[in-house]
Motif scaffolding. Sequence first.
Motif, PDB file in Angstrom:
ATOM      1  N   TRP A   1       1.139 -79.908 -69.435  1.00 39.46           N
ATOM      2  CA  TRP A   1       2.517 -80.310 -69.705  1.00 39.46           C
ATOM      3  C   TRP A   1       3.236 -80.710 -68.422  1.00 39.46           C
ATOM      4  O   TRP A   1       4.014 -81.662 -68.414  1.00 39.46           O
ATOM      5  CB  TRP A   1       3.286 -79.194 -70.401  1.00 39.46           C
ATOM      6  CG  TRP A   1       4.729 -79.532 -70.568  1.00 39.46           C
ATOM      7  CD1 TRP A   1       5.775 -79.026 -69.868  1.00 39.46           C
ATOM      8  CD2 TRP A   1       5.277 -80.489 -71.476  1.00 39.46           C
ATOM      9  NE1 TRP A   1       6.952 -79.606 -70.277  1.00 39.46           N
ATOM     10  CE2 TRP A   1       6.667 -80.507 -71.269  1.00 39.46           C
ATOM     11  CE3 TRP A   1       4.732 -81.326 -72.429  1.00 39.46           C
ATOM     12  CZ2 TRP A   1       7.510 -81.324 -71.987  1.00 39.46           C
ATOM     13  CZ3 TRP A   1       5.585 -82.155 -73.147  1.00 39.46           C
ATOM     14  CH2 TRP A   1       6.953 -82.145 -72.926  1.00 39.46           C
ATOM     15  N   GLN A   2       2.972 -79.994 -67.351  1.00 39.14           N
ATOM     16  CA  GLN A   2       3.615 -80.297 -66.077  1.00 39.14           C
ATOM     17  C   GLN A   2       3.238 -81.700 -65.598  1.00 39.14           C
ATOM     18  O   GLN A   2       4.095 -82.464 -65.163  1.00 39.14           O
ATOM     19  CB  GLN A   2       3.218 -79.246 -65.045  1.00 39.14           C
ATOM     20  CG  GLN A   2       3.963 -79.345 -63.758  1.00 39.14           C
ATOM     21  CD  GLN A   2       3.577 -78.239 -62.791  1.00 39.14           C
ATOM     22  OE1 GLN A   2       2.511 -77.647 -62.904  1.00 39.14           O
ATOM     23  NE2 GLN A   2       4.437 -77.966 -61.831  1.00 39.14           N
TER      24      GLN A   2
ATOM     25  N   PHE B   1      -1.531 -70.987 -69.696  1.00 36.94           N
ATOM     26  CA  PHE B   1      -1.429 -71.483 -68.328  1.00 36.94           C
ATOM     27  C   PHE B   1      -2.047 -72.882 -68.213  1.00 36.94           C
ATOM     28  O   PHE B   1      -1.533 -73.740 -67.501  1.00 36.94           O
ATOM     29  CB  PHE B   1      -2.104 -70.513 -67.357  1.00 36.94           C
ATOM     30  CG  PHE B   1      -1.478 -69.154 -67.361  1.00 36.94           C
ATOM     31  CD1 PHE B   1      -0.249 -68.944 -66.756  1.00 36.94           C
ATOM     32  CD2 PHE B   1      -2.106 -68.097 -67.984  1.00 36.94           C
ATOM     33  CE1 PHE B   1       0.339 -67.685 -66.770  1.00 36.94           C
ATOM     34  CE2 PHE B   1      -1.524 -66.835 -68.006  1.00 36.94           C
ATOM     35  CZ  PHE B   1      -0.299 -66.631 -67.399  1.00 36.94           C
TER      36      PHE B   1
ATOM     37  N   TYR C   1       0.352 -75.256 -69.807  1.00 35.05           N
ATOM     38  CA  TYR C   1       1.473 -75.496 -68.892  1.00 35.05           C
ATOM     39  C   TYR C   1       1.102 -76.537 -67.837  1.00 35.05           C
ATOM     40  O   TYR C   1       1.908 -77.411 -67.507  1.00 35.05           O
ATOM     41  CB  TYR C   1       1.908 -74.190 -68.229  1.00 35.05           C
ATOM     42  CG  TYR C   1       2.911 -74.397 -67.126  1.00 35.05           C
ATOM     43  CD1 TYR C   1       4.233 -74.713 -67.415  1.00 35.05           C
ATOM     44  CD2 TYR C   1       2.533 -74.297 -65.795  1.00 35.05           C
ATOM     45  CE1 TYR C   1       5.152 -74.919 -66.398  1.00 35.05           C
ATOM     46  CE2 TYR C   1       3.436 -74.496 -64.778  1.00 35.05           C
ATOM     47  CZ  TYR C   1       4.756 -74.809 -65.081  1.00 35.05           C
ATOM     48  OH  TYR C   1       5.663 -75.021 -64.075  1.00 35.05           O
TER      49      TYR C   1
END
Length: 147
Positions: free
Chosen positions: A92-93, A86, A89
């Motif tokens: 990366w977002q 998480f 993520y």
Amino acid sequence: MRLAEVFLRLGLALVAWMILYAHMLWLAVTPRIPCGDEGAELHGVLLGLIPLTLLIGPLILSTRPLHDVHTMLRWLAAPLLAIAPFSLYAAWQVFSRVQAGGQAICGNGTAPAWQAWWGPVQGLVILYVGLLLAFAWKRLQAAAPSD
């Protein structure tokens, strides 16, 4: 080993675990927290938490000479490893929004310079925490008393 040294090692390790948890949890929930009037202030706080994580994180190894204590505390790594995807993520977002989209973290304007490297730096911190946890786990096995 004196009792004071045992408490010192235990206290250092627990503070280090709390810092690692704080960084990884805050990072994991950043996509769920909407940007407020301040903009990307939470992202700035996470950027400021990086030096603390890098400096204090290795103190999870301070309980290595206390085999029983280290054996119990090593299980704190399992939830951190579960949180890691998480957190990755979230990094990366931000990376894809700023690098690929050319947008700021919060809003549609152009991104300030620090936002361009926020995602990659957080990704490296996640890798650092993962390696630190693996090293703590492996060192425990190497330090196990032989029967």
